[in-house]
Design an enzyme around this catalytic site. Sequence first.
Site, PDB file in Angstrom:
ATOM      1  N   TYR A  17       0.823  -1.218   0.000  1.00 46.70           N
ATOM      2  CA  TYR A  17       0.000   0.000   0.000  1.00 46.70           C
ATOM      3  C   TYR A  17       0.856   1.266   0.000  1.00 46.70           C
ATOM      4  O   TYR A  17       0.445   2.307  -0.485  1.00 46.70           O
ATOM      5  CB  TYR A  17      -0.947  -0.025   1.202  1.00 46.70           C
ATOM      6  CG  TYR A  17      -2.236   0.743   1.025  1.00 46.70           C
ATOM      7  CD1 TYR A  17      -3.018   0.562  -0.103  1.00 46.70           C
ATOM      8  CD2 TYR A  17      -2.680   1.616   1.999  1.00 46.70           C
ATOM      9  CE1 TYR A  17      -4.211   1.242  -0.255  1.00 46.70           C
ATOM     10  CE2 TYR A  17      -3.874   2.308   1.863  1.00 46.70           C
ATOM     11  CZ  TYR A  17      -4.635   2.113   0.722  1.00 46.70           C
ATOM     12  OH  TYR A  17      -5.819   2.805   0.580  1.00 46.70           O
ATOM     13  N   LYS A  50      -3.900   8.078   3.462  1.00 48.07           N
ATOM     14  CA  LYS A  50      -5.126   7.788   4.206  1.00 48.07           C
ATOM     15  C   LYS A  50      -5.030   8.281   5.651  1.00 48.07           C
ATOM     16  O   LYS A  50      -6.027   8.726   6.231  1.00 48.07           O
ATOM     17  CB  LYS A  50      -5.422   6.286   4.177  1.00 48.07           C
ATOM     18  CG  LYS A  50      -5.855   5.758   2.820  1.00 48.07           C
ATOM     19  CD  LYS A  50      -7.149   6.390   2.351  1.00 48.07           C
ATOM     20  CE  LYS A  50      -7.668   5.732   1.082  1.00 48.07           C
ATOM     21  NZ  LYS A  50      -8.896   6.384   0.554  1.00 48.07           N
TER      22      LYS A  50
END
Length: 257
Positions: A156, A163
């Site tokens: 990720y 995020k």
Amino acid sequence: MSGILDGKRILITGVLMESSIAFHTARLAQEQGAEVILTAFPRPTLTERIARKLPKPVKVIELDVTNDEHLARVEELVRAELGGLDGVVHSIGFAPQDALGGNFLNTPFESVATAMHVSAFSLKSLTMACKPLFPESEGASIVGLTFDAQYAWPQYDWMGPAKAALEATSRYLARDLGKEKIRCNLISAGPIGSMAAKSIPGFGDLADIWNHRAPMEWDMSDPEPTGKGVVALLSDWFPKTTGEIIHVDGGLHAMGA
């Protein structure tokens, strides 16, 4: 039978595929009585085609959340279509390929900046662009989508810090807009086989964690549970909930190693 969004006017971003959380949110919102308007970038025609599968026709407007001119015209376009807004769904995230897939230590700042701008700062930009459309007496509900930023996930990479920035941005918006009855919350969803997910190298390995650790069975092909969570937060059933992150992930967030 009335729905929990009867009379609500909702702007939804990120409808790119029928399998996306945003599409199912739009469908459920319409089924629950809302009027919906969609935004799209960079291919509004793609969103228009997918939108034909919704229960009711919807207007699609082009919106690049990093473009000040696009943001400035949101109020005029939405007001002409719906008259105002009662809710906004932020379902936007993007990172260049060199910011994903195990390249964390080598990603240049330019790519990191793009990920932060599109995925995190845009929550503030979109909220402020839509704010003049919110009823002063009733406020509005802003709902965004995150992928639990408490952890460093495989593959990720810089979307994780993006995020985390999104989650912090939501809390600060909740702080500064609460006095105007504007709520800002996030749904932390489990992995869904969306277009955004498919752009992450090795996403299948990341998603496989849910097969082993989630206490409730998780179906990557079913965005509806997440869409239901978004619709619930858009409704009046959470009138004093703001700055919150609701997990719709089969319970994996609560499990230890």
